[in-house]
Enzyme design. Structure first.
Site, PDB file in Angstrom:
ATOM      1  N   HIS A 170       0.818  -1.229   0.000  1.00  0.00           N
ATOM      2  CA  HIS A 170       0.000   0.000   0.000  1.00  0.00           C
ATOM      3  C   HIS A 170       0.848   1.275   0.000  1.00  0.00           C
ATOM      4  O   HIS A 170       0.306   2.374  -0.108  1.00  0.00           O
ATOM      5  CB  HIS A 170      -0.952   0.031   1.200  1.00  0.00           C
ATOM      6  CG  HIS A 170      -1.970  -1.060   1.192  1.00  0.00           C
ATOM      7  ND1 HIS A 170      -2.836  -1.250   0.134  1.00  0.00           N
ATOM      8  CD2 HIS A 170      -2.264  -2.040   2.094  1.00  0.00           C
ATOM      9  CE1 HIS A 170      -3.622  -2.290   0.383  1.00  0.00           C
ATOM     10  NE2 HIS A 170      -3.286  -2.792   1.568  1.00  0.00           N
ATOM     11  N   ASP A 204      -2.339 -10.528  -2.482  1.00  0.00           N
ATOM     12  CA  ASP A 204      -2.963 -10.065  -1.235  1.00  0.00           C
ATOM     13  C   ASP A 204      -4.453  -9.786  -1.506  1.00  0.00           C
ATOM     14  O   ASP A 204      -4.834  -9.459  -2.628  1.00  0.00           O
ATOM     15  CB  ASP A 204      -2.257  -8.794  -0.753  1.00  0.00           C
ATOM     16  CG  ASP A 204      -2.679  -8.360   0.641  1.00  0.00           C
ATOM     17  OD1 ASP A 204      -1.973  -8.683   1.607  1.00  0.00           O
ATOM     18  OD2 ASP A 204      -3.731  -7.682   0.764  1.00  0.00           O
ATOM     19  N   HIS A 206      -6.138  -7.282  -0.620  1.00  0.00           N
ATOM     20  CA  HIS A 206      -6.351  -5.866  -0.919  1.00  0.00           C
ATOM     21  C   HIS A 206      -5.543  -5.441  -2.142  1.00  0.00           C
ATOM     22  O   HIS A 206      -4.447  -5.958  -2.371  1.00  0.00           O
ATOM     23  CB  HIS A 206      -5.925  -4.998   0.275  1.00  0.00           C
ATOM     24  CG  HIS A 206      -6.591  -5.377   1.564  1.00  0.00           C
ATOM     25  ND1 HIS A 206      -5.991  -6.208   2.488  1.00  0.00           N
ATOM     26  CD2 HIS A 206      -7.806  -5.059   2.047  1.00  0.00           C
ATOM     27  CE1 HIS A 206      -6.815  -6.368   3.524  1.00  0.00           C
ATOM     28  NE2 HIS A 206      -7.932  -5.683   3.285  1.00  0.00           N
ATOM     29  N   ASP A 293      -4.355 -13.003   3.346  1.00  0.00           N
ATOM     30  CA  ASP A 293      -5.639 -12.557   3.898  1.00  0.00           C
ATOM     31  C   ASP A 293      -6.824 -12.904   2.993  1.00  0.00           C
ATOM     32  O   ASP A 293      -7.947 -12.461   3.238  1.00  0.00           O
ATOM     33  CB  ASP A 293      -5.609 -11.047   4.236  1.00  0.00           C
ATOM     34  CG  ASP A 293      -4.908 -10.193   3.203  1.00  0.00           C
ATOM     35  OD1 ASP A 293      -4.514 -10.715   2.145  1.00  0.00           O
ATOM     36  OD2 ASP A 293      -4.752  -8.971   3.449  1.00  0.00           O
TER      37      ASP A 293
HETATM   38  C1  SP5 Z   1      -1.151  -5.179   3.889  1.00  0.00           C
HETATM   39  C2  SP5 Z   1      -2.628  -5.228   4.149  1.00  0.00           C
HETATM   40  O1  SP5 Z   1      -3.234  -6.285   4.038  1.00  0.00           O
HETATM   41  N1  SP5 Z   1      -3.200  -4.115   4.567  1.00  0.00           N
HETATM   42  C3  SP5 Z   1      -4.593  -4.054   4.808  1.00  0.00           C
HETATM   43  C4  SP5 Z   1      -4.935  -2.770   5.441  1.00  0.00           C
HETATM   44  C5  SP5 Z   1      -6.418  -2.512   5.500  1.00  0.00           C
HETATM   45  N2  SP5 Z   1      -7.048  -3.234   6.514  1.00  0.00           N
HETATM   46  C6  SP5 Z   1      -8.404  -2.828   6.666  1.00  0.00           C
HETATM   47  C7  SP5 Z   1      -9.070  -3.692   7.668  1.00  0.00           C
HETATM   48  C8  SP5 Z   1     -10.466  -3.186   7.969  1.00  0.00           C
HETATM   49  C9  SP5 Z   1     -11.306  -4.249   8.626  1.00  0.00           C
HETATM   50  N3  SP5 Z   1     -11.467  -4.002  10.029  1.00  0.00           N
HETATM   51  C10 SP5 Z   1     -11.129  -5.105  10.919  1.00  0.00           C
HETATM   52  C11 SP5 Z   1     -12.360  -5.718  11.513  1.00  0.00           C
HETATM   53  C12 SP5 Z   1     -12.026  -6.632  12.652  1.00  0.00           C
HETATM   54  N4  SP5 Z   1     -13.114  -7.507  12.935  1.00  0.00           N
HETATM   55 ZN    ZN Z   2      -4.189  -7.225   2.557  1.00  0.00          ZN
END
Ligand code: SP5
Ligand code: ZN
Length: 350
Positions: A170, A204, A206, A293
């Site tokens: 990111h 990934d 995302h 993930d």
């Molecule tokens: C490197 C990478 O995978 N970065 C991801 C960053 C964004 N993460 C956003 C997560 C939002 C979800 N919130 C967590 C809910 C917990 N139950």
């Molecule tokens: Zn991610």
């Protein structure tokens, strides 16, 4: 070639454990930081059990000038400065400085950089706070990726695995967020360009918005990403399938957005298309931005992959038959980082 390097190097450094923010913000609600040290320790333990793996504790640090080829030097200086500031912050001894003000233009940033609350400069979200050890962890994480590439350049191996933490995809030229500060995969790719053109495949969950931005108008690196559709998933502003690259590099950016609920079958069918794009480009090397993930157990994402997908992903990449640097990215079902990274590396090797 010495027998020493017939094994697959896995690069690691324990400094990452000193970077451990306590909190993140989920739509304003304070929750535990998901990007925890145990993620990489889990992967280290699992990869250590593979008979063909050699763990290398890398202590080399890549020159700052090399980092500045992909990132604005002002952002590098900023991470260092805020880390020093966190060390001096009175009160609790392990303070992390979070963005407060987000400067949205050059003048705002210029003024904010000189202020006592500059943590939001270069941040696009709240997920990349800076503590006293963040800079050293980030610098070493980037160095693991670059040193892995270096081992390939030296002809020591055709496959290497960088246990990077913090992750990197990111992070862009002058932006940080999503647990990422410097773009480890982009820095490894820059090193590998010595071998000629190459590709970065990002698996990934995302979209790797930082990697896309860095190589947007550069035809010598193809960026291909499979990820959750940004129309309803983080990072929301990039990762759409009509983002094909800048005027000098049309077609060297390829996004494959996938719906929430995506299963092994849809994922692997889409990966086959992504790999076909990479094949047509005829790269000399691949950097794999390996996020874990996408697994159904992941607490913060919405794909339904099973562990059985990972050996298949590895086999499909191995068929490209080019040198590969694996760079660890996301994965928040903590112990799955071990299980899945070992399954992936095993299939890339075997
Ligand atoms: C490197 C990478 O995978 N970065 C991801 C960053 C964004 N993460 C956003 C997560 C939002 C979800 N919130 C967590 C809910 C917990 N139950
Ligand atoms: Zn991610």
């Amino acid at each position: 070639m010495s027998t020493f390097f017939q094994k697959v190097p896995v690069l690691y450094n324990p400094i990452h454990k000193k970077h451990h923010p306590r909190y993140e913000y989920d739509r304003g609600e304070q929750i535990a930081y998901q990007e925890v040290p145990r993620r990489i320790e889990s992967a280290l333990e699992a990869l250590s059990t593979l008979p063909f793996v050699d763990i290398f504790q890398n202590d080399k640090l890549v020159p700052i000038d090399f980092l500045c080829e992909q990132h604005d030097s002002a952002m590098i200086a900023h991470i260092q400065k805020i880390s020093r500031e966190a060390a001096r912050t009175p009160g609790e001894k392990d303070t992390y400085l979070y963005p407060w003000i987000y400067p949205l233009n050059a003048r705002m940033r210029e003024k904010l950089l000189d202020s006592p609350d500059a943590a939001g400069c270069f941040a696009f979200d709240l997920y990349a706070p800076i503590g006293q050890h963040t800079w050293e962890a980030v610098w070493q994480s980037a160095s693991l990726a670059v040193q892995s590439a270096e081992m390939i350049l030296e002809g020591q191996t055709r496959l290497a695995y960088a246990l990077c933490r913090p992750p990197g995809h990111h992070a862009g030229v002058r932006m940080m967020g999503g647990y990422c500060y410097l773009n480890n995969a982009a820095l490894a790719a820059q090193k590998l360009l010595t071998l000629g053109r190459g590709a970065i495949l990002d698996i990934d969950y995302h979209h790797g918005n930082g990697t896309q931005e860095i190589f947007w108008d550069r035809s010598e690196v193809m960026f291909v990403s499979l990820h959750a559709d940004p129309s309803d998933e983080y990072p929301f502003f990039s990762g759409f399938d009509d983002e094909l690259g800048g005027p000098q590099a049309v077609g060297t950016n390829q996004n494959f957005p996938l719906p929430k609920g995506c299963d092994d079958r849809l994922y692997l069918n889409t990966l086959a298309k992504a790999i076909e794009k990479i094949n047509q480009y005829q790269p000399h090397w691949l950097v794999l931005s390996a996020g874990f993930d996408t697994i159904s157990e992941d607490p913060s994402t919405f794909f339904e992959l099973t562990p059985a997908a990972f050996p298949k992903i590895g086999e499909m990449i191995r068929a490209l038959d080019i040198p590969v640097v694996v760079v660890h990215e996301g994965g928040y079902a903590v112990e799955q980082n071990g299980i899945l990274s070992a399954a992936l590396l095993n299939s890339l090797y075997t």
